[in-house]
Design an enzyme around this catalytic site. Structure first.
Site, PDB file in Angstrom:
ATOM      1  N   ALA A 117       0.597  -1.325   0.115  1.00  0.00           N
ATOM      2  CA  ALA A 117      -0.259   0.157  -0.315  1.00  0.00           C
ATOM      3  C   ALA A 117       0.424   0.948  -0.272  1.00  0.00           C
ATOM      4  O   ALA A 117       1.844   1.079   0.411  1.00  0.00           O
ATOM      5  CB  ALA A 117      -1.217   0.468   0.863  1.00  0.00           C
ATOM      6  N   HIS A 149       4.125  16.766   0.823  1.00  0.00           N
ATOM      7  CA  HIS A 149       5.181  16.271   1.753  1.00  0.00           C
ATOM      8  C   HIS A 149       6.342  16.920   2.470  1.00  0.00           C
ATOM      9  O   HIS A 149       6.295  17.640   1.515  1.00  0.00           O
ATOM     10  CB  HIS A 149       5.530  15.185   0.629  1.00  0.00           C
ATOM     11  N   LYS A 153      10.652  13.761   1.119  1.00  0.00           N
ATOM     12  CA  LYS A 153      10.675  12.859   0.345  1.00  0.00           C
ATOM     13  C   LYS A 153      11.333  12.960  -1.679  1.00  0.00           C
ATOM     14  O   LYS A 153      11.567  13.847  -2.518  1.00  0.00           O
ATOM     15  CB  LYS A 153       8.923  12.996  -0.377  1.00  0.00           C
TER      16      LYS A 153
HETATM   17  N1  NAP Z   1       2.944   3.602   2.581  1.00  0.00           N
HETATM   18  C1  NAP Z   1       2.695   4.200   3.728  1.00  0.00           C
HETATM   19  O1  NAP Z   1       1.764   4.571   4.817  1.00  0.00           O
HETATM   20  C2  NAP Z   1       4.146   4.815   3.358  1.00  0.00           C
HETATM   21  C3  NAP Z   1       4.460   6.827   4.605  1.00  0.00           C
HETATM   22  C4  NAP Z   1       5.762   6.514   4.249  1.00  0.00           C
HETATM   23  C5  NAP Z   1       6.221   6.517   4.140  1.00  0.00           C
HETATM   24  N2  NAP Z   1       6.465   5.554   2.981  1.00  0.00           N
HETATM   25  C6  NAP Z   1       7.595   5.151   1.618  1.00  0.00           C
HETATM   26  O2  NAP Z   1       7.734   4.749   2.583  1.00  0.00           O
HETATM   27  C7  NAP Z   1       9.536   4.516   2.076  1.00  0.00           C
HETATM   28  C8  NAP Z   1      10.150   5.251   3.343  1.00  0.00           C
HETATM   29  O3  NAP Z   1      10.328   6.069   3.546  1.00  0.00           O
HETATM   30  P1  NAP Z   1      11.040   7.186   5.191  1.00  0.00           P
HETATM   31  O4  NAP Z   1      10.386   8.184   5.248  1.00  0.00           O
HETATM   32  O5  NAP Z   1      11.459   6.110   5.927  1.00  0.00           O
HETATM   33  O6  NAP Z   1      11.982   6.877   4.076  1.00  0.00           O
HETATM   34  P2  NAP Z   1      14.042   7.037   5.017  1.00  0.00           P
HETATM   35  O7  NAP Z   1      13.819   7.545   5.963  1.00  0.00           O
HETATM   36  O8  NAP Z   1      14.733   7.421   3.883  1.00  0.00           O
HETATM   37  O9  NAP Z   1      14.114   5.752   4.970  1.00  0.00           O
HETATM   38  C9  NAP Z   1      14.254   4.597   4.411  1.00  0.00           C
HETATM   39  C10 NAP Z   1      15.240   3.557   4.956  1.00  0.00           C
HETATM   40  O10 NAP Z   1      15.596   2.247   3.897  1.00  0.00           O
HETATM   41  C11 NAP Z   1      16.808   2.317   4.326  1.00  0.00           C
HETATM   42  N3  NAP Z   1      17.729   1.172   2.681  1.00  0.00           N
HETATM   43  C12 NAP Z   1      17.144   2.646   1.259  1.00  0.00           C
HETATM   44  N4  NAP Z   1      18.054   2.052   0.969  1.00  0.00           N
HETATM   45  C13 NAP Z   1      18.038   0.696   1.486  1.00  0.00           C
HETATM   46  C14 NAP Z   1      19.732   0.056   0.363  1.00  0.00           C
HETATM   47  N5  NAP Z   1      20.220   0.140  -0.699  1.00  0.00           N
HETATM   48  N6  NAP Z   1      20.011  -0.944   1.183  1.00  0.00           N
HETATM   49  C15 NAP Z   1      19.300  -1.012   2.852  1.00  0.00           C
HETATM   50  N7  NAP Z   1      18.735  -0.188   3.834  1.00  0.00           N
HETATM   51  C16 NAP Z   1      18.428   0.719   2.567  1.00  0.00           C
HETATM   52  C17 NAP Z   1      17.755   3.534   4.849  1.00  0.00           C
HETATM   53  O11 NAP Z   1      18.613   2.969   5.333  1.00  0.00           O
HETATM   54  P3  NAP Z   1      19.970   4.133   5.542  1.00  0.00           P
HETATM   55  O12 NAP Z   1      19.444   4.628   6.642  1.00  0.00           O
HETATM   56  O13 NAP Z   1      20.771   2.641   6.099  1.00  0.00           O
HETATM   57  O14 NAP Z   1      20.326   4.870   4.493  1.00  0.00           O
HETATM   58  C18 NAP Z   1      16.740   3.298   5.984  1.00  0.00           C
HETATM   59  O15 NAP Z   1      16.303   2.729   7.098  1.00  0.00           O
HETATM   60  C19 NAP Z   1       9.516   5.728   1.465  1.00  0.00           C
HETATM   61  O16 NAP Z   1       9.520   4.552   0.015  1.00  0.00           O
HETATM   62  C20 NAP Z   1       8.564   6.610   1.162  1.00  0.00           C
HETATM   63  O17 NAP Z   1       7.331   6.849   0.700  1.00  0.00           O
HETATM   64  C21 NAP Z   1       5.092   4.790   2.479  1.00  0.00           C
END
Ligand code: NAP
Length: 259
Positions: A117, A149, A153
């Protein structure tokens, strides 16, 4: 007790999932995936000593009943393959998926239940149920979607904005909607059947989506906003509870909540 593993544990959403899970009586976060080579000293201090931090997906899968992923599309793809190989249900909220990532989710969903989702808030799940009716009933009205956002983002427009438009497009199948991303500069006269998607990026906004429908004489605006990431985390944990015993397949959050 439902044991979960968190992929993206160092991120904003991963931390929100841990925070909300810690306040539940039926869910325990037991493992988290970290980027290979990452220094976890600071992270360790805020986590229960028993929680395994690993850079090996199969090790994480061995410990958990359900895995929750909020990370990056390439990691989501790897997580889906590892979940399928281990027989572990997957809840993923990562957005910005390309065709190859979606194909990997579909393939993995032949072996395990997966819910993807773009938005795990209950408010958006309900809005997705209402929009087809609005789009059908107000068949001649123009539609625009505006999303806001935080500045960090990565993808635009948001996956949620796209889902909202898709929900309305299906209800107007006879006159397919053409997506227009922002308008201008220059000639930008609105054409029949257009739906505009507008992405605003500023400050710390957690997520706000407005669906605007308008005729020549009146209009309707419905706005959903998340007060904090806990709204999404709560939904993802609810999805984890509900997907645990489902047969393999690719589920929507609405399906898990309402059917
Ligand atoms: N569905 C929903 O309700 C919802 C709500 C909010 C956000 N989202 C989505 O969820 C995702 C994450 O959002 P966020 O705000 O939490 O982002 P964020 O703070 O940038 O966190 C991303 C996470 O993924 C890890 N990561 C990214 N690339 C990686 C890789 N190649 N190998 C290992 N770890 C990796 C990062 O690790 P590092 O710390 O090591 O970089 C971090 O732990 C996004 O796609 C966002 O759009 C969805």
């Amino acid at each position: 007790m439902l044991r979960i593993g968190v992929i993206g544990i160092t991120g904003r959403m991963g931390q929100a999932v841990l925070d909300v899970a810690a306040g539940t009586h039926d869910i325990a976060a037991v493992a988290g995936f970290v980027r290979p080579g990452r220094d976890t000293t600071a992270l360790r201090r805020s986590l229960p000593p028993s929680l395994l931090l690993t850079d090996a997906l199969p090790d994480l899968m061995r410990l958990v009943d359900v895995v929750i992923d909020f990370s990056h599309p390439d990691l989501t793809l790897a997580a889906a393959r590892a979940a399928a190989a281990s027989g572990v249900p997957l809840v993923t909220g990562t957005t910005g998926l390309a065709e190859a990532h979606r194909a990997a989710l579909c393939e993995a969903a032949q072996h395990v239940p997966i819910v993807h989702a773009a938005n795990f808030s209950v408010g958006i799940a309900v809005l997705l149920r209402l929009l087809p009716e609005l789009a059908r009933t107000l068949a001649e009205w123009d539609i625009e979607v505006i999303e806001r956002h935080h500045r960090a983002k990565r993808d635009a427009p948001s996956g949620t904005a796209i889902r909202l438009v898709q929900a309305m497009s299906r209800a107007r199948a006879e006159t397919p909607l053409t997506y227009v991303y922002g308008r201008g500069p220059g000639e930008a006269l609105r054409q029949p059947g257009e739906v505009g998607l507008h992405a605003v990026r500023a400050g710390g906004e957690v997520g706000r989506h407005t669906v605007l429908l308008a005729s020549d004489d009146e209009g309707l605006e419905i706005t959903h906003w998340a007060q904090s990431r806990r709204a999404y985390a709560r939904g993802a944990l609810e999805a984890a509870r509900r997907i645990r015993n489902r047969p393999p397949g690719l589920y929507s959050f609405s399906e898990l909540l309402f059917s």
